[in-house]
Every structure is written in structure tokens, then in C-alpha cells.
Design an enzyme around this catalytic site. Structure first.
Site, PDB file in Angstrom:
ATOM      1  N   LYS A  82       0.883  -1.170   0.000  1.00 20.19           N
ATOM      2  CA  LYS A  82       0.000   0.000   0.000  1.00 20.19           C
ATOM      3  C   LYS A  82       0.913   1.210   0.000  1.00 20.19           C
ATOM      4  O   LYS A  82       1.657   1.437   0.954  1.00 20.19           O
ATOM      5  CB  LYS A  82      -0.913   0.033   1.227  1.00 20.19           C
ATOM      6  CG  LYS A  82      -1.808   1.285   1.179  1.00 20.19           C
ATOM      7  CD  LYS A  82      -2.548   1.573   2.459  1.00 20.19           C
ATOM      8  CE  LYS A  82      -2.946   3.037   2.475  1.00 20.19           C
ATOM      9  NZ  LYS A  82      -3.458   3.472   3.778  1.00 20.19           N
TER      10      LYS A  82
ATOM     11  N   ALA B 230      -9.216   6.260   4.571  1.00 21.13           N
ATOM     12  CA  ALA B 230      -8.961   7.436   5.403  1.00 21.13           C
ATOM     13  C   ALA B 230     -10.190   8.310   5.594  1.00 21.13           C
ATOM     14  O   ALA B 230     -10.912   8.602   4.652  1.00 21.13           O
ATOM     15  CB  ALA B 230      -7.829   8.308   4.864  1.00 21.13           C
ATOM     16  N   GLY B 231     -10.382   8.720   6.829  1.00 21.31           N
ATOM     17  CA  GLY B 231     -11.438   9.660   7.167  1.00 21.31           C
ATOM     18  C   GLY B 231     -12.691   9.044   7.748  1.00 21.31           C
ATOM     19  O   GLY B 231     -13.484   9.736   8.386  1.00 21.31           O
TER      20      GLY B 231
ATOM     21  N   ALA C 146      -8.426   2.302  10.061  1.00 22.46           N
ATOM     22  CA  ALA C 146      -7.570   1.861  11.160  1.00 22.46           C
ATOM     23  C   ALA C 146      -8.046   2.486  12.483  1.00 22.46           C
ATOM     24  O   ALA C 146      -8.678   1.830  13.303  1.00 22.46           O
ATOM     25  CB  ALA C 146      -6.120   2.237  10.888  1.00 22.46           C
ATOM     26  N   THR C 147      -7.755   3.785  12.643  1.00 21.27           N
ATOM     27  CA  THR C 147      -8.023   4.390  13.953  1.00 21.27           C
ATOM     28  C   THR C 147      -9.504   4.504  14.272  1.00 21.27           C
ATOM     29  O   THR C 147      -9.857   4.608  15.442  1.00 21.27           O
ATOM     30  CB  THR C 147      -7.372   5.788  14.058  1.00 21.27           C
ATOM     31  OG1 THR C 147      -7.820   6.589  12.978  1.00 21.27           O
ATOM     32  CG2 THR C 147      -5.868   5.674  14.038  1.00 21.27           C
TER      33      THR C 147
END
Lengths: 254, 254, 254, 254
Positions: free
Chosen positions: A97, A184-185, A206-207
């Protein structure tokens, strides 16, 4: 019930790609990964040579989850290419990635360095999944170069702002011939569902899981959200109308 | 894993309340209801005395799904009360989903007639689940009167416009002490997930499923969407930030 | 260039109705009112019998601005009617902006008390401009009762959240035969412009000006915003498209 | 009342930059340009060598409006640089609005060709105003290269979709040290106001005026919208709150 996700000829039953960033301990990460149902999980190479990182790789191996090395933290094409090469050596995979970010405040991709790195890596035989801004042109260029998947952001990494520009995602999807992964986001499950409804093939996060108050439960939420959005996009939603329409028109069904 | 939905002391494992309106044949409706996992389904009383309607009641009975009569099509308190009484007689239930709409173009509730009907029905011992505009004051008044659940709309019936005013739903939820069911306007799975994330206890939808291109698949999508939103609201999402935050901070996990 | 705003047969050149609430001193208020160009300004009656309030009335008189008494702070129809009667006596006007709010946290209108008060005041010969939720049905009922204008909110008083549900405002406008004044929630100039573009006839705002860092400048901003939105709504905007369209098609103009 | 807009040391009283694209006749264009108050107007060079184009230049000259040649229609850096050079020769200006688009369907900038062209033109002494996607990184790179202004889009040219990603515009503005001009996508006056409220220094639009039903009136609307947004951004708007706040707190003003 559903077609598998196919990237570079490999099939995945799950359309949720997880990240390990932000995890605070391996036991919690393990429970979250299991709950997410993921079959492919990113690992930051700059981290995997540390003790914690090694633990992550062992964990993925134990769970039968494919590790996808990423080039998080790289700021130039040269750095990213080197990191990918090290990952290939260390992990025995030519999948990567690709992330090449421009600065710490936005962690947004640098278009020039990204295209450069993508070109070099494709030439070197890598299967490149490229993290990109939601710019349709950049996305198409990455595909032309030979990336195996394009991964436009919903909003900057770690912001939890969801998908700020659905129109861009729709434009990207409408002309892509490789899988589009919303990356993302994402902040919550409805964001993940929306990504799939817009036509994305998968979601990477992820987070949103690892930093939720209850990571395991949020992982289950995201898994359901991705399923929900995928099913809805296939099922063909009702059109939007300005005025109401009765659901019970008074006539009996035959 | 989750607490059951409790309305007027009764427990439901599913937080998706289905409607039968808009269904075009009983076989398709049956498959959709099963896929939705619903345990409580509304039936328009003005329709149940017809052949198709009877078929719907038999179907619900066969599937072990509780029938919830509604007063769809009623324009005055008097009509709605009469319809509820007939439903009690015909179906042997004192539960009713109360709808009193003002006109055909919007199918929006008439606040005055709605409050009047709710008061009469509560006095007569009904368990009233009241369909209401997303006006927090109206919602609180219905609760004061003694309604067992309030059911604010996301947008007008059949529009598929989703939740037009999340702020109102949040205000309603923040002060409700009876279950809040998002009713009307849901178009796709991410709408259902969002409703739950806003704090609603359940979602009610009919034509979003019955008029989708593939009702059975959309029913599964909605089921997953409700689950996803419920789990996410419990899991505690990450906060929203303006600037990015790296998920891989470079330090190893301990 | 523009038609005047006509309410109950009276013409106003300005489509910005100001409020005096939130003003911290009379000199700043005076500058802001002049900059706003307003010809009609609300005054809270519960305040006008105090020294500051009297000052406000004198100020409006001096500036040639019509005072519009409101019933801010009233919680019941009885209170509102009494307040309107006192205002008629004190100010010599039978115009009243009717507010009947349900609670302090939301300051949202109470539908039942509002309709009751409106009916009584119209019967007593008042020209009633009714502050209402953005519920189209409530708005239409107020018009049926004989209100001279309906004033739906954009969002709750003092929140600055703008217009949370443009769809509702469009539904209200599409069937109104009295002026529609967007009242409450405006935070900045683009909100005021949007209100007019949605078809509102005027905008009412108070604290968006009086509590801005520079009230006079914000008053000028709001005046321009209202003008901009009004002109745009008359000028007929371009349609929205999914794909781009070149502005310079290459062919010369004839 | 306001500071002038300063680009490359030149001052402009108006913050609305007009385009001539989409105009159907010169007389209507003249009225619209006057109504807009613009002092700087783009002209497509690929068109200015035609009869109509010449007419546009004469018109701008007559109205005392500065002509800003653009490179609309160019697909490569080489084409754009050549077009800019021709414009310099033909119009006697070394200012250029640089556009290098990737394809006809989106008219979105090609990041690589754009950066290349910008670099060459800056090296050749041009004052470059660069049309760019709303990607903050691309915008910052253009500034580093030496562009005199960056012109991020709100949405693709001619779509009228307004500002799809205000977050990106805010990020661009927060770190820009050259003027930021919102270019493309504006559909109506509230869009223009919003652009200024987000911190943009000016707005550029063409077909939103020239293709409106009444171009002259829309030009006036846009002029007011830009003024409104500029004033509001300077005036310091009220914060947004979840709950209401009374504007008339009951205490008299001192």
C-alpha cells in the site's frame, strides 16, 4: 451471497481492509481484527522492525490475515520505493500500500511523488495499492500507470470527518476499472456504508476502530456497515422525491 | 450481545420495524420480511379488510411476526381513533401505530389532530406508538401524554430523502425517556445506520425495502445497517478533527 | 429594481427585519440598524417597559424604523395574547410578532399554544406574524387562521446553525400565499442569501448581528446577503450537473 | 471600507473576477459585466482570435476592465505555455490564468501538467494565477513555484454544484500566503458568499452569470454575494451552539 473482492487476481471474502495503526495493545487488536472479519490488514513498515511491530506480524500470521505493508510516513518517492523494497524482503510479499504524504498537518498525498513512486514500483513488479487524494484525475493516472487498486480518501487521515466529497468518489468510481477502496477519514459505521453505496469496492480504516472507546464493538459495527452498504448498492435503492408518496395506496395486493 | 428493544414492557430482539406498504406480491414480501429479521411489522388497517390485507396478516402470523396496526390514511383524530378501535377488535391487539396526516402531498402529521388522537387512545388503554414530525416539542408532548414510543420522521413518507435534520433527531433523543423510532424517509442502508448513531432506538421503514429493485437484498442491507449503527453508537466513535493525525505514530506498542 | 415586500398591505423596501435582542449598547445598535437598512424591527415587550427598552423604542422612532412588538418569553397562549394587548396599548400598533415557546433549552414554538394564540389574536384584529417551527403543516395552519406572515425557523434561536432543513422551507414556500420570513438560526451572510434563494420573502435576525464581533459590519453583510439571495432567486440560476461543461466552447459568439 | 484585493502588487477594488465564457451576445455580456462591478475578466485565448473574441476584448477595453487571458482548453503543459506566450504577444500582458485540464468530462486540472506549466511560465516572467483542484497539497506546491494566486475549484467547471468540500478550502486558505480565488462550480449567490466566508480573497465565475436566465440580474446578485461574504468574514460571526440561547434575556441594556 456476494462476489468476492478481487485485487490483482486474488480474492477476498471481506471488503473491509483493516489497519493496525493506533492500536494500544495486541490483545485488544486481536479481538478487533477478529470482529472485523478482515482478511487483509496494513502494517506500517517503519514500525514492523520494532518489537511491537513484530508482534503485529505474528498476530496477523496467527489469525490467517494477509499482511499488507504500507509506506506510511514516507515523504518522497525514493523513501517510499526503498520502504516497499525492504517490506518485500522482510515480509516476502510484493504487495504494497503506497503512501507518500506531503506534510504532517494534513497527511495528504503529494501528487508528484506519489505518481513517481507508483511508476517505479509497478515497473519493479510490485502490486501497488495507491493511497490518493479524492482527485479523480490523480486516481485515473494511478490506474493508467498500472496500480492494482486506487484508494481515495474520504477526508484526511485520522480526522474522522467521513466522506467530505461524495461527488468526487462517484466520479472516480464511474470510470475506474480497478477496485476503488475508500481509505482514510471514516469515523463511524454509516460512513463505511455510504462509501460502499457510492460504489466503492472496499473500505480501509484503522483508527476509527483502534481508537474507538470499544475497538472490538466498533470493528463489528464497521463490518456490518460495509456489508450493509454493499448490499444496498446491489439492491437498487428507491429514488429520491421532493413530495411524499403513500406506502399504503389503499388497493389490495394481488 | 445487545440489549433488547423494550416498548411498553415488551422485548424485541430486532431493532428494525418493517412496514408492508408498497409490497407488490406476498411471496416477495415474505422473503423480504425474513431477510429483515423484523419481529414487529405495521399493517395498514384500511387495507387489512381486503383480500391482500388478510393475506398480509396470515403471512405475519405464519412468520411469527407481531402485527402492528397503523392508522395510515387517517386525516382527523376521530378517524384515527375509530381505526384503532377497529384494529383492536379485528386483530386482538391494543397496540397501534398512530398516524394522522394533514394532506396527500406531504403526508406530514397534523400536530393538533395527532395530539388529540394520542390523548384519546392513551385514555382508552392503547399502547400508542406515535408517528410525528421531527419537531422536538411535538415529540415531547406525545411522550407527556403517555405514548409508548415516539416516531419522528427523517423526511416525508416515501421520499427516500434520508434524515434531513439530524440536529432535531439529536434533540429529541437527548430528552426522551421512551424509545425513539426513526420513521419515514429512509432510503438506503447508511440512512438507517445514521439513525441509530444519532441515538434512535429503532428504525421503521417500508417502501425503502418493498420498492427497492431487489427487496430481499435491501431488507438484508437494512438489517445490517441498523446493526451497524447500533453497535457504532455503543462503541464510542473517534472525535472529529480539523487536521490529520497519524495512525502510525512511529513508536512501538508495548 | 425590486418589488417591495408587502405584509398586510404595507410595503417595505428592505427585506431584512432586524431584532434588537442581544444588543449591548444603544450606540452600537444604532449603527447596526442603519447599516442593515431595516425598516421593521422587533422589540421584546417584556423588555420595553424597562429603561433600556424605552431607549430602543426611542431609537427606532428617531431612525424612522417601524417597531414590531414581539411576545418573546411567552410560554402560553394566554400570556402571549396579554402581551400583544399590552403592546397594542403601549406602542399604538396592532401588529405583533407572535412567539410562544415551549421551553428554555430549545426556544422552539409550542404548536398547540401557538395556534391557539394566533387564532385569538387574529380574532381580535391583530396583524399576526407568527414565529413557527419549520413544519410545513403548522405553517399552513397558521396561514389558514389568518396570519399575515409565517416565520419558520432555520434552526433554534441563537444557535447560529443556519438553515438545517432547506427541504422544509421549500415545501412551506411552495404553497404559501402570505409572505414567508425565515426567522431564527441565521449565523452568517450566506445563510441569509440561501434563505432568499429558497424562496423566502424576507429574513429576520437579531443576535447574528448584535452578537457578532463587529455588529455594524455584520449588519452590512446581512443586508448584502439578503439582496444577493433575492436577486439570485429572481435571476434564475444555472442547473446543477454531475459532469463538467466548458464555458468556452470554442465557437465564436455571433 | 474594505482593503483592496492585491495580486502581484496590483490592486483591485472588486473581489469578483468574471469570465466571458458562455455569453451569447455582446450586449448582454456588457450589461452583466457592468452589473458585476468586476475589474478583471478572463478571456479564452483560443477564442479571442475569432470575431466574437475580438469583440470581447474591445468590450473589456471600452469598459476599462483588465483582460486576463486564460489557457482554457489546453491539455498539456506545452500547449498551455504556448497559449500564454501567444496571449502575451496579442494582449500585451504577462498575466495569465493557467488552466491545464485532463479530460472533457470533468475539466479537472491535470496535476502533473499543471505544475510543469506553472514552473515554466513563472520562469518566463509570467504572473501566473493557477486554476487547481481543491487539493491543498497541489495548491501549496503552486504557491512554492511562485504562482501569484491559487484558484481552487468549488466543483467542476459548469456543474453549478457550489463548494463541495469546504474543509479543503479552509485548509488551503489557512496556509496560503498568496491570494486564494475560488474558481469554478459557483451556481448561485450564497455559494459566492460562502467562498468568501471560508476565507477566500476573491471569486471567479463565468457561466453562473452568463447562462443564468437573467445574466445582468445574476451579476448583481453575485456582486452582492461576494460583498456579503467578505463583510461577514471580517465581522466575526457568532459561534454555533447545539441548544438555543435567548436573544432577549430580560435584563435591560445599560
Amino acid at each position: 451471497m456476494d462476489d468476492p473482492l478481487v485485487i490483482a487476481g486474488r480474492e477476498f471474502g471481506s471488503r473491509l481492509i483493516a489497519g493496525t495503526g493506533g492500536a494500544t495493545n495486541l490483545a485488544a487488536l486481536e479481538r478487533a481484527l477478529i470482529a472485523s472479519g478482515t482478511e487483509l490488514t496494513t502494517v506500517a513498515m517503519r514500525r514492523s522492525d520494532t518489537e511491537g511491530g513484530t508482534g503485529v506480524l505474528e498476530l496477523l500470521n496467527k489469525l490467517g490475515i494477509e499482511a499488507l505493508p504500507n509506506t506510511a510516513g514516507c515523504r518522497t518517492a525514493a523513501e517510499a520505493v526503498l520502504t516497499a523494497q525492504m517490506a518485500r524482503e522482510a515480509l516476502g510479499t510484493h504487495w504494497v500500500k503506497l503512501e507518500v504524504v506531503a506534510d504532517e498537518d494534513t497527511l495528504l498525498p503529494d501528487p508528484t511523488e506519489l505518481l513517481d513512486a507508483a511508476e517505479q514500483l509497478v515497473d519493479q513488479g510490485f502490486v501497488v495499492l495507491a493511497y490518493t487524494n479524492d482527485d479523480p484525475v490523480l486516481s485515473w493516472r494511478l490506474e493508467e500507470i498500472g496500480c492494482a487498486a486506487v484508494m481515495p480518501l474520504g477526508s484526511p487521515i485520522g480526522t474522522g470527518l467521513g466522506i467530505r466529497n461524495p461527488h468526487n468518489i462517484e466520479m472516480i468510481v464511474s470510470r475506474a476499472s480497478v477496485p476503488v477502496v475508500l481509505d482514510a477519514g471514516i469515523g463511524t459505521a454509516s460512513d463505511a456504508a455510504l462509501a460502499m453505496e457510492l460504489g466503492c469496492d472496499a473500505v480501509l480504516l484503522a483508527t476509527a476502530i483502534t481508537r474507538a472507546r470499544e475497538p472490538e464493538r466498533m470493528a463489528a459495527a464497521m463490518r456490518s456497515g460495509v456489508d450493509a452498504g454493499r448490499l444496498a448498492s446491489q439492491a437498487g435503492r428507491v429514488p429520491q422525491r421532493f413530495w411524499a408518496q403513500a406506502s399504503s395506496p389503499g388497493r389490495p395486493m394481488e
